[in-house]
Each structure stands twice: as structure tokens, then as C-alpha cells.
Design a protein around this motif. Structure first.
Motif, PDB file in Angstrom:
ATOM      1  N   UNK A  26      70.923 -15.642   6.293  1.00 56.42           N
ATOM      2  CA  UNK A  26      70.734 -17.038   6.676  1.00 56.42           C
ATOM      3  C   UNK A  26      69.428 -17.271   7.410  1.00 56.42           C
ATOM      4  N   UNK A  27      68.790 -16.218   7.890  1.00 54.32           N
ATOM      5  CA  UNK A  27      67.486 -16.325   8.538  1.00 54.32           C
ATOM      6  C   UNK A  27      66.488 -15.424   7.828  1.00 54.32           C
ATOM      7  N   UNK A  28      66.764 -14.131   7.822  1.00 49.05           N
ATOM      8  CA  UNK A  28      65.923 -13.165   7.113  1.00 49.05           C
ATOM      9  C   UNK A  28      66.783 -12.393   6.130  1.00 49.05           C
ATOM     10  N   UNK A  29      66.527 -12.609   4.859  1.00 51.27           N
ATOM     11  CA  UNK A  29      67.173 -11.840   3.812  1.00 51.27           C
ATOM     12  C   UNK A  29      66.132 -10.845   3.301  1.00 51.27           C
ATOM     13  N   UNK A  30      66.524  -9.595   3.182  1.00 47.98           N
ATOM     14  CA  UNK A  30      65.589  -8.550   2.779  1.00 47.98           C
ATOM     15  C   UNK A  30      65.914  -8.130   1.351  1.00 47.98           C
ATOM     16  N   UNK A  31      64.948  -8.261   0.459  1.00 53.81           N
ATOM     17  CA  UNK A  31      65.124  -7.879  -0.939  1.00 53.81           C
ATOM     18  C   UNK A  31      65.108  -6.360  -1.065  1.00 53.81           C
ATOM     19  N   UNK A  32      65.551  -5.864  -2.200  1.00 54.06           N
ATOM     20  CA  UNK A  32      65.567  -4.414  -2.461  1.00 54.06           C
ATOM     21  C   UNK A  32      64.182  -3.799  -2.305  1.00 54.06           C
ATOM     22  N   UNK A  37      62.737 -12.496   2.713  1.00 55.27           N
ATOM     23  CA  UNK A  37      63.044 -13.781   2.103  1.00 55.27           C
ATOM     24  C   UNK A  37      63.836 -14.641   3.084  1.00 55.27           C
ATOM     25  N   UNK A  38      64.395 -15.731   2.591  1.00 57.89           N
ATOM     26  CA  UNK A  38      65.193 -16.615   3.429  1.00 57.89           C
ATOM     27  C   UNK A  38      64.307 -17.589   4.183  1.00 57.89           C
ATOM     28  N   UNK A  39      64.909 -18.483   4.964  1.00 57.66           N
ATOM     29  CA  UNK A  39      64.126 -19.477   5.712  1.00 57.66           C
ATOM     30  C   UNK A  39      63.092 -18.851   6.645  1.00 57.66           C
ATOM     31  N   UNK A  56      51.169  -8.513   9.606  1.00 56.27           N
ATOM     32  CA  UNK A  56      52.020  -7.974   8.566  1.00 56.27           C
ATOM     33  C   UNK A  56      53.460  -8.166   9.011  1.00 56.27           C
ATOM     34  N   UNK A  57      54.383  -8.106   8.065  1.00 52.46           N
ATOM     35  CA  UNK A  57      55.799  -8.279   8.356  1.00 52.46           C
ATOM     36  C   UNK A  57      56.537  -7.016   7.947  1.00 52.46           C
ATOM     37  N   UNK A  58      57.370  -6.523   8.837  1.00 54.71           N
ATOM     38  CA  UNK A  58      58.137  -5.315   8.570  1.00 54.71           C
ATOM     39  C   UNK A  58      59.591  -5.557   8.969  1.00 54.71           C
ATOM     40  N   UNK A  59      60.514  -5.137   8.107  1.00 58.44           N
ATOM     41  CA  UNK A  59      61.937  -5.252   8.404  1.00 58.44           C
ATOM     42  C   UNK A  59      62.443  -3.925   8.947  1.00 58.44           C
ATOM     43  N   UNK A  60      63.118  -3.987  10.086  1.00 53.90           N
ATOM     44  CA  UNK A  60      63.702  -2.802  10.722  1.00 53.90           C
ATOM     45  C   UNK A  60      65.108  -3.140  11.201  1.00 53.90           C
ATOM     46  N   UNK A  61      65.968  -2.132  11.351  1.00 50.06           N
ATOM     47  CA  UNK A  61      67.253  -2.384  12.014  1.00 50.06           C
ATOM     48  C   UNK A  61      66.993  -2.859  13.452  1.00 50.06           C
ATOM     49  N   UNK A  62      67.889  -3.668  13.991  1.00 51.39           N
ATOM     50  CA  UNK A  62      67.671  -4.262  15.316  1.00 51.39           C
ATOM     51  C   UNK A  62      67.347  -3.225  16.396  1.00 51.39           C
TER      52      UNK A  62
END
Length: 95
Positions: A26-32, A37-39, A56-62
Motif C-alpha cells: 500500500x506504500x512500497x511494493x517491491x517487484x521481483x 513500486x506503489x504510491x 538511489x533507492x534501495x529496499x531493505x527489511x525494516x
């Protein structure tokens, strides 16, 4: 959207700011492929297109995002909940 900067934010450097996000439906959806993605992802894309300092943008576990944000300069956690325990560890930007 609330963003926080590391309390150890460095001075201007050649390295871009690292925006850290975490999977949050609902806020950050992470593609494969790791694309954010997401809002929240769309907002970061619009911010990048508007100009300003590169990032740059990086997705990590909280837990890892929090540890990285606290211990590495030039990192920004985006969309993290503001709590009294986290308050002294970051420079908060947002409402």
C-alpha cells in the motif's frame, strides 16, 4: 510520507543520497526485480524527476534499514514510523 536522515549525515560528497525503503503493501511494493513500486515508489520517481541532489533507492527489511540509517552517513529512511525510541537517532523530515 515521512523521511528521516541519518543523524550522521555527512557533508556534500560525490556519492548520491541512499533512500532506504522497506516492503510495505500500500506504500512500497517491491517487484521481483527489486524495483520499488506503489504510491511511495511513484512519489520517489516524481521527486527524482523534479531535480535536486541525486539519490538511489534501495529496499531493505525494516531492521536492516534502521541499522543502516543509524550507522551510515548519507542514508535516508523513507516511510518509517516515528516513535519516541527512534526520535534521538535521526533527523526527522515531515509532519
Amino acid at each position: 510520507m515521512l523521511a528521516v536522515l541519518s543523524a550522521q549525515a555527512g557533508t556534500a560528497t560525490a556519492a548520491p543520497l541512499q533512500m532506504l525503503v522497506f516492503p510495505n503493501p500500500g506504500l512500497f511494493d517491491i517487484a521481483q526485480d527489486g524495483q520499488v513500486l506503489g504510491p511511495g515508489g511513484r512519489l520517489l520517481t516524481r521527486i527524482r524527476q523534479a531535480g535536486g541532489p541525486p539519490f538511489t533507492v534501495q529496499s531493505l527489511p525494516i531492521p536492516r534499514a534502521l541499522a543502516t540509517g543509524q550507522n551510515q552517513p548519507d542514508h535516508c529512511l523513507v516511510g518509517i514510523l516515528r516513535t519516541p525510541e527512534r526520535e534521538p537517532h535521526f533527523t526527522w523530515v515531515g509532519p
